[in-house]
Design a protein around this motif. Structure first.
Motif, PDB file in Angstrom:
ATOM      1  N   ARG A  53      61.443 -70.170 -19.579  1.00 35.48           N
ATOM      2  CA  ARG A  53      60.219 -69.569 -20.113  1.00 35.48           C
ATOM      3  C   ARG A  53      59.002 -69.954 -19.286  1.00 35.48           C
ATOM      4  NH1 ARG A  53      62.810 -71.031 -24.941  1.00 35.48           N
ATOM      5  NH2 ARG A  53      61.602 -72.968 -25.071  1.00 35.48           N
ATOM      6  N   THR A  54      58.999 -71.167 -18.757  1.00 35.07           N
ATOM      7  CA  THR A  54      57.852 -71.625 -17.978  1.00 35.07           C
ATOM      8  C   THR A  54      58.238 -72.168 -16.607  1.00 35.07           C
ATOM      9  OG1 THR A  54      57.991 -73.836 -18.980  1.00 35.07           O
ATOM     10  CG2 THR A  54      56.577 -72.222 -20.073  1.00 35.07           C
ATOM     11  N   THR A  55      59.509 -72.081 -16.228  1.00 34.71           N
ATOM     12  CA  THR A  55      59.965 -72.611 -14.940  1.00 34.71           C
ATOM     13  C   THR A  55      60.863 -71.611 -14.231  1.00 34.71           C
ATOM     14  OG1 THR A  55      61.886 -73.704 -15.936  1.00 34.71           O
ATOM     15  CG2 THR A  55      59.846 -74.998 -15.746  1.00 34.71           C
ATOM     16  N   THR A 115      59.681 -64.492 -16.072  1.00 33.79           N
ATOM     17  CA  THR A 115      60.049 -65.619 -16.922  1.00 33.79           C
ATOM     18  C   THR A 115      60.504 -65.118 -18.288  1.00 33.79           C
ATOM     19  OG1 THR A 115      57.708 -65.819 -17.498  1.00 33.79           O
ATOM     20  CG2 THR A 115      58.541 -67.290 -15.792  1.00 33.79           C
ATOM     21  N   GLU A 141      55.050 -74.787 -15.105  1.00 34.05           N
ATOM     22  CA  GLU A 141      53.797 -74.394 -15.751  1.00 34.05           C
ATOM     23  C   GLU A 141      53.487 -72.913 -15.564  1.00 34.05           C
ATOM     24  OE1 GLU A 141      50.582 -76.955 -14.758  1.00 34.05           O
ATOM     25  OE2 GLU A 141      51.643 -78.788 -15.292  1.00 34.05           O
ATOM     26  N   LEU A 142      54.526 -72.095 -15.625  1.00 30.65           N
ATOM     27  CA  LEU A 142      54.339 -70.644 -15.588  1.00 30.65           C
ATOM     28  C   LEU A 142      54.159 -70.105 -17.003  1.00 30.65           C
ATOM     29  CD1 LEU A 142      57.121 -69.767 -12.978  1.00 30.65           C
ATOM     30  CD2 LEU A 142      54.686 -70.121 -12.553  1.00 30.65           C
ATOM     31  N   LYS A 143      53.702 -68.871 -17.113  1.00 30.23           N
ATOM     32  CA  LYS A 143      53.522 -68.240 -18.413  1.00 30.23           C
ATOM     33  C   LYS A 143      54.795 -67.511 -18.821  1.00 30.23           C
ATOM     34  CE  LYS A 143      48.528 -67.576 -17.970  1.00 30.23           C
ATOM     35  NZ  LYS A 143      47.421 -66.584 -17.956  1.00 30.23           N
ATOM     36  N   PRO A 144      55.166 -67.581 -20.079  1.00 35.39           N
ATOM     37  CA  PRO A 144      56.371 -66.857 -20.533  1.00 35.39           C
ATOM     38  C   PRO A 144      56.189 -65.353 -20.396  1.00 35.39           C
ATOM     39  CG  PRO A 144      55.673 -68.518 -22.141  1.00 35.39           C
ATOM     40  CD  PRO A 144      54.564 -68.390 -21.154  1.00 35.39           C
ATOM     41  N   GLU A 184      59.012 -66.213 -24.965  1.00 34.54           N
ATOM     42  CA  GLU A 184      58.987 -67.352 -25.858  1.00 34.54           C
ATOM     43  C   GLU A 184      59.984 -67.132 -26.991  1.00 34.54           C
ATOM     44  OE1 GLU A 184      54.927 -69.778 -26.073  1.00 34.54           O
ATOM     45  OE2 GLU A 184      54.738 -67.760 -26.836  1.00 34.54           O
ATOM     46  N   THR A 216      56.306 -63.253 -17.971  1.00 34.67           N
ATOM     47  CA  THR A 216      55.372 -62.838 -16.928  1.00 34.67           C
ATOM     48  C   THR A 216      56.121 -62.719 -15.610  1.00 34.67           C
ATOM     49  OG1 THR A 216      53.583 -64.031 -18.046  1.00 34.67           O
ATOM     50  CG2 THR A 216      53.204 -63.394 -15.753  1.00 34.67           C
TER      51      THR A 216
END
Length: 571
Positions: free
Chosen positions: A191-193, A336, A305-308, A339, A310
């Motif tokens: 989700r963020t990586t 990604t 620290e990426l956005k879900p 959530e 996206t």
């Protein structure tokens, strides 16, 4: 020798070294050929040195020409142009001169103006043309001796570029070589990586050259060169600063292109300086979503620290740390994961719900009024740390605020509307809170009505050694107010108060000895809805924590913001 002298004269004309004289002087041919090979003499010129990458700048619709000398026939030649900011049009030509233009070392030289005319009138033989933003090369295994002209043009906007030319392409190898499979692979997706992997360049482990990898992450598109990514990041973080209009921006301006100048302004080391990056670092943009991270010689990297939900584009560049030249791998992109969908808690009209949120967690609440309504009153009472509250009505964002203590929001209603409330916890720790959503009038709400300002005001001039006078605001609804006092240490502060107190705890949790009084109060005129109270029986020079609770009809209470007061020590 006659042909070499011809190219020497042409090169001399281009350098403008004889601009002050009407006639070209005779010279020592061997010395002149040695000077041509000395790249330091090309300062403030348009001559491309053999075997070094130069950087330049183009103003829109203003062509720029560079020259390159091949001294012997049957010489290999490689010319590489790297666009940075915008697509370029470039053309490589072989300049042809009349036989009489060669200029013997003896005899009467031709006038300078006549020689310039001979250079500029003949456009030469066109060898290669290209238009686009790819890194493109002209490569020939055998070329005739002569003067080669490279003309560049940017029709879209002012642009940076890089040029590399060499007559020994097999031995130079300035750019890191790509592996047989130059693709960047996504090996793990969260989700963020996103975890990336790629095959190492042979330049590092086979040829022993210092090679590191830089990763560029953005949301728009892949980049075809390192300088294109750097130009996108910002002018300050790019490989060079934009020159001011009107300045002769030479490819050998040492202060702008990474050469180390000596005392006389010329470089002792003709090669590019080594901008070595031994540790991983990040260049962050000022206003765009793009990152550049250099990670050393590792060929696996996890972007965090990426956005879900996206889409991101990932590019990897192999960088020769000694020359700062780079080669782009075939970039990739990935979206990604979304959530995790959380269970949504249904709110009932007019009933208080207790909500617990983990540290940095989220909770979703749904409120769907059965009947038609003009407005919705939303109470949020945080018990510990602050909570971010976001409310959407049928997908439209109505509010997004951080709430600490108790807040009351009035939302405009809509027939058959549904409200989604998202609560996001604090980074400090877990959060507990009480939430109430209702379409009923305030007289029938379990939570008491509150003024916009829930602070307690203390009057400094009315302080005595045994009493303090305070005031607080009320509303138009008749409510019960209870005031409590508690003696605390002199160094008791706001942070300690927040840690020790649960803001949702009511007066039933207080000791009877701490109670001062309870009273009912309201005012039809909000301008006059203020009450005062003098708290007596206090000790001189002591610090007290005062709390005011307003109790609703159903027994739910809300505490005003606590107030620290201190009695006078001497009266």
């Amino acid at each position: 020798m006659r042909q070499c002298k011809g190219w020497s004269v042409v090169l001399l004309v281009l350098l403008g070294l004889g601009s002050l004289a009407q006639k070209l002087p005779t010279r020592d041919e061997g010395l002149f050929q040695m000077q041509i090979r000395d790249k330091s003499l090309f300062h403030d010129s348009s001559v491309i040195p053999d075997g070094a990458e130069i950087s330049g700048y183009l103003f829109r619709d203003t062509p720029k020409r560079y020259y390159f000398v091949v001294e012997e026939d049957n010489t290999p030649l490689s010319v590489t142009v790297t666009p940075c900011d915008a697509p370029l049009e470039w053309k490589l030509t072989l300049q042809e001169l009349p036989e009489e233009a060669s200029g013997e070392g003896s005899g009467e030289p031709e006038p300078l103006d006549q020689q310039k005319q001979q250079v500029t009138v003949d456009e030469g033989t066109e060898l290669f043309t290209y238009k686009g933003n790819d890194v493109e090369s002209y490569v020939a295994t055998s070329t005739p001796s002569g003067l080669y002209q490279l003309e560049l043009l940017s029709t879209e906007k002012d642009s940076h570029f890089k040029v590399y030319a060499t007559t020994t392409p097999e031995s130079d190898q300035p750019y890191p070589e790509l592996p047989y499979d130059p693709r960047v692979d996504v090996t793990s997706l969260g989700r963020t990586t996103v975890t990336l992997a790629w095959k190492p360049t042979p330049t590092g482990f086979l040829m022993g050259q210092p090679v590191q990898y830089c990763v560029v992450i953005n949301k728009e598109h892949n980049f075809k060169s390192m300088c294109a990514a750097e130009a996108k990041i910002s002018a300050d973080d790019a490989f060079m600063m934009v020159p001011k209009p009107g300045r002769d921006f030479s490819p050998f301006d040492f202060s702008h292109f990474g050469f180390v100048p000596s005392d006389n302004g010329f470089s002792k080391d003709r090669g590019l300086t080594s901008n070595k990056i031994s540790r991983a670092y990040t260049i962050k943009p000022k206003s765009s979503d793009i990152q550049k991270v250099c990670i050393g010689n590792k060929n696996i990297y996890t972007v965090a620290e990426l956005k879900p939900d996206t889409q991101y584009y990932f590019d990897v560049f192999a960088v020769n740390s000694a020359t700062n030249t780079s080669t782009a791998y075939v970039g990739t992109f990935a979206r990604t994961k979304e959530e995790a969908r959380q269970k949504t808690v249904e709110l009932k009209d007019g009933k208080v719900s207790d909500v617990f949120i983990k540290r940095k967690g989220s909770k979703f609440l749904r409120f769907a009024p059965v009947s038609s309504h003009q407005r919705v009153t939303l109470f949020v009472h945080t018990c510990l740390d602050s909570v971010q509250v976001q409310v959407r009505r049928d997908g439209k964002l109505l509010l997004s605020q951080n709430v600490e203590g108790v807040r009351q929001f009035q939302l405009r209603g809509k027939p058959k509307a549904k409200y989604l409330i998202r609560l996001r916890g604090s980074r400090k720790g877990a959060s507990t809170l009480k939430v109430l959503a209702t379409t009923k009038p305030s007289s029938k709400q379990p939570f008491p009505s509150l003024p916009e300002d829930t602070r307690i005001k203390a009057f400094d001039k009315l302080r005595t050694c045994s009493s303090v006078t305070v005031a607080w605001l009320g509303t138009q609804d008749r409510n019960k107010y209870c005031i409590y006092r508690k003696e605390v240490a002199e160094n008791y502060g706001e942070e300690q108060r927040r840690r020790e107190q649960n803001q949702c705890a009511g007066p039933e949790t207080r000791r009877k000895s701490e109670k001062v009084l309870c009273k009912y109060f309201h005012s039809p005129n909000l301008q006059k809805a203020v009450t005062t109270e003098t708290i007596a029986g206090l000790e001189p020079g002591k610090t007290y924590l005062l709390d005011v609770y307003v109790v609703g009809h159903s027994g739910h209470s809300v505490k005003y913001q606590s107030k620290l007061v201190k009695t006078r020590k001497y009266c």
